[in-house]
Design an enzyme around this catalytic site. Sequence first.
Site: not given
Ligand code: G3P
Length: 218
Positions: A83
């Site tokens: 990533k």
């Molecule tokens: O892992 C990437 C993404 O899914 C993070 O989500 O909930 O931290 O905005 P969030």
Amino acid sequence: MKFFVDTAEIDEIRELENTGLVDGVTTNPSLINKSGRNFFEVVREISSLVDGPVSAEVASTDFDTMLKEGQKLAEIATNIAVKVPLTRAGLRTCKLLSDNGTMVNVTLCFSANQAILAAKAGARFISPFVGRLDDIANDGMDLISDICDIYANYPNFSTEVLVASVRSPMHVVEAAKIGADVATVPPSVLHQMFSHPLTDKGLADFTSDWEKTGQSIL
Ligand code: G3P
């Protein structure tokens, strides 16, 4: 639609892996921190637990260090997707890693422009964060729709749209209606997707009525 689990918690991944419905896992530095575990150990364990892509994120932001980190992460297992953030340096890293056969998941995408650049950089996955756009009163699903429409115009784009920052089962439904390739879903949301009160009531009624027959199948 492919389902990835958005967590670094081994027990939660194992429980959902047993359903046979998990196609991969995504982690990020915040999820690794929350796990309280050694990064390499937990990513190695996750990559042995699921066959599909397991996203592990670089920690640096400059090209030279991201490239070295990405190469090291890719060596953990063959199903590692490195990533990188959607920055100029991140896309430069993506291009080099992708050209050398490494799966790259370009993360922190918030615009269609960014998604076009990620596809041109050879990303295996693009991760638009729908929940964080919703959080600031933008419609995250509009971005998913735009990206899918744009990618459909270019058959040479091989980048899969990986809907991230999913906050509810409705995000998954809307993403599926649009035709996104993947949704990475927190375990809590995946569990919600299985449940419906009418299913529970109907099953209770079937079970009760079957018991009244006094019969057994086995
Ligand atoms: O892992 C990437 C993404 O899914 C993070 O989500 O909930 O931290 O905005 P969030």
